[in-house]
Scaffold this active site. Structure first.
Site, PDB file in Angstrom:
ATOM      1  N   ASN A 116       0.675  -1.191  -0.062  1.00  0.00           N
ATOM      2  CA  ASN A 116       0.064  -0.021   0.043  1.00  0.00           C
ATOM      3  C   ASN A 116       0.843   1.162   0.004  1.00  0.00           C
ATOM      4  O   ASN A 116       0.316   2.271  -0.258  1.00  0.00           O
ATOM      5  CB  ASN A 116      -0.904  -0.224   1.200  1.00  0.00           C
ATOM      6  N   VAL A 123       0.290   6.659  -1.095  1.00  0.00           N
ATOM      7  CA  VAL A 123      -0.592   5.754  -0.134  1.00  0.00           C
ATOM      8  C   VAL A 123      -1.791   5.130  -0.726  1.00  0.00           C
ATOM      9  O   VAL A 123      -2.684   6.045  -1.088  1.00  0.00           O
ATOM     10  CB  VAL A 123      -0.637   6.529   1.092  1.00  0.00           C
ATOM     11  N   CYS A 124      -1.918   3.907  -0.823  1.00  0.00           N
ATOM     12  CA  CYS A 124      -2.998   3.264  -1.369  1.00  0.00           C
ATOM     13  C   CYS A 124      -4.086   2.868  -0.366  1.00  0.00           C
ATOM     14  O   CYS A 124      -3.748   1.989   0.343  1.00  0.00           O
ATOM     15  CB  CYS A 124      -2.641   2.122  -2.338  1.00  0.00           C
ATOM     16  N   LEU A 125      -5.093   3.634  -0.409  1.00  0.00           N
ATOM     17  CA  LEU A 125      -5.959   3.209   0.777  1.00  0.00           C
ATOM     18  C   LEU A 125      -7.350   3.803   0.412  1.00  0.00           C
ATOM     19  O   LEU A 125      -7.692   4.652  -0.239  1.00  0.00           O
ATOM     20  CB  LEU A 125      -5.799   3.930   2.074  1.00  0.00           C
ATOM     21  N   THR A 130      -7.835   6.415  -2.996  1.00  0.00           N
ATOM     22  CA  THR A 130      -6.545   5.981  -3.748  1.00  0.00           C
ATOM     23  C   THR A 130      -6.845   4.332  -3.996  1.00  0.00           C
ATOM     24  O   THR A 130      -6.051   3.824  -4.919  1.00  0.00           O
ATOM     25  CB  THR A 130      -5.288   6.435  -3.297  1.00  0.00           C
TER      26      THR A 130
END
Length: 325
Positions: A116, A123-125, A130
């Protein structure tokens, strides 16, 4: 040097000159300076929530002259490969906040130590919109908070089995997860080195004091990994580690030890002998090797003579093998 308990979990500072989003968030007019604007009031509400509810492992700095910017650090939790590491995030509120979630940039030093957290700082969340997710997992302008974002990163991203955060992983095994944790631990140590060399504003003293208290534990964990012992508080319980990891961890061990010394960390004699145990075990002197070969050759010749004199046949081969072994 300020003590850890003297370092406030939430504080208002002035200089945002090293913030990732400084100068990249200028489309909001005066919404960030006008105390009567809805955006301004929403951000002040977030300040209050953070000030009253931050856990001990998260620290935040906000900027009095740039209220749209914020910086947070999360301390890696025990039981994860991130244990004792520090993870910094630069945050920026959009000009239409809270209609859209904040932008978050991870201070990665060019390393990707979580599915993530990208090497470029992304930031992959789901909560940040995202990444895809259920409606209840996405940003809700009415209820979502910055505190929720930080707690999600802490609990869902920096967890004990980060490999399983990878959405493209069709299937995985515990061995794959352990191998990934090895890599994550090494990158956590490496990132700690870079962090000691380049400390964020207003966190300089905090970073130094943090590693003064926990640096030796990280070096000890390096030693345990390399020597194939259980490192429970880093959630690594496999006695075998990848060979490349052993090479990498020895290198980063030396780098980390050097930076800790530069910061005045007293390592004592314990750190001087870390990893040497494994080296001694695997690197014998040429004299020792030659002696073992000579002794082994003599033993084989003696065993052959005994077999010949006593007339032992194949049925006795197991006994000979025992003598030779």
């Amino acid at each position: 040097m300020e003590k850890p308990n003297a370092f406030l979990r939430f504080d208002v500072v002035s200089d945002a000159s090293d913030h990732y989003f400084l100068g990249k968030n200028n489309n909001g007019g005066n919404c960030f300076s006008n105390a009567k604007s809805g955006v301004y009031k929403s951000i002040m509400k977030q300040w209050k929530i953070l000030q009253q509810n931050l856990p001990e492992s998260i620290y935040v700095r906000v900027y009095e002259n740039n209220i749209d910017l914020m910086r947070a650090v999360i301390v890696g939790a025990a039981g994860t490969p991130y244990h004792n590491g520090l993870f910094f995030f630069d945050i920026a509120f959009p000009f239409d906040y809270p209609n859209h979630p904040p932008n978050v940039h991870y201070r990665s030093f060019g390393h990707r130590l979580n599915p993530n957290l990208y090497a470029d700082g992304k930031v992959c969340l789901s909560l940040l919109n995202t990444w895809s997710g259920k409606k209840c997992e996405k940003w809700d302008p009415s209820n979502s908070t910055i505190l929720q974002v930080l707690l999600s990163i802490q609990g869902l991203v920096l967890n004990e089995r980060p490999l399983y955060n990878e959405p493209t992983l069709v299937f995985g095994t515990s061995n794959m997860s352990r191998a990934y944790n090895c890599q994550v631990f090494e990158l956590t140590c490496r990132s700690s080195v870079y962090l000691l060399r380049s400390r964020p504003k207003y966190f300089q003293a905090f970073v130094v004091e943090h590693f003064r208290q926990r640096g030796l534990a990280m070096l000890s964990a390096c030693n345990e990994y390399v020597n194939g012992r259980v490192v429970g508080h880093y959630n690594h319980k496999d006695k075998k580690v990848p060979k490349q990891f052993m090479v990498d961890i020895k290198l980063v061990y030396g780098m980390l030890r050097h930076e800790l010394r530069r910061c005045g960390v007293s390592l004592g004699t314990v750190a001087e002998h870390l990893i040497l145990e494994e080296v001694k075990k695997k690197s014998k002197s040429s004299e020792t090797v030659a002696k073992e070969k000579k002794d082994g050759g003599i033993l084989k010749r003696v065993a052959w003579k005994i077999k010949k004199v006593l007339g032992w046949k194949n049925s006795a081969s197991k006994k000979i093998s025992m003598i030779e072994g």
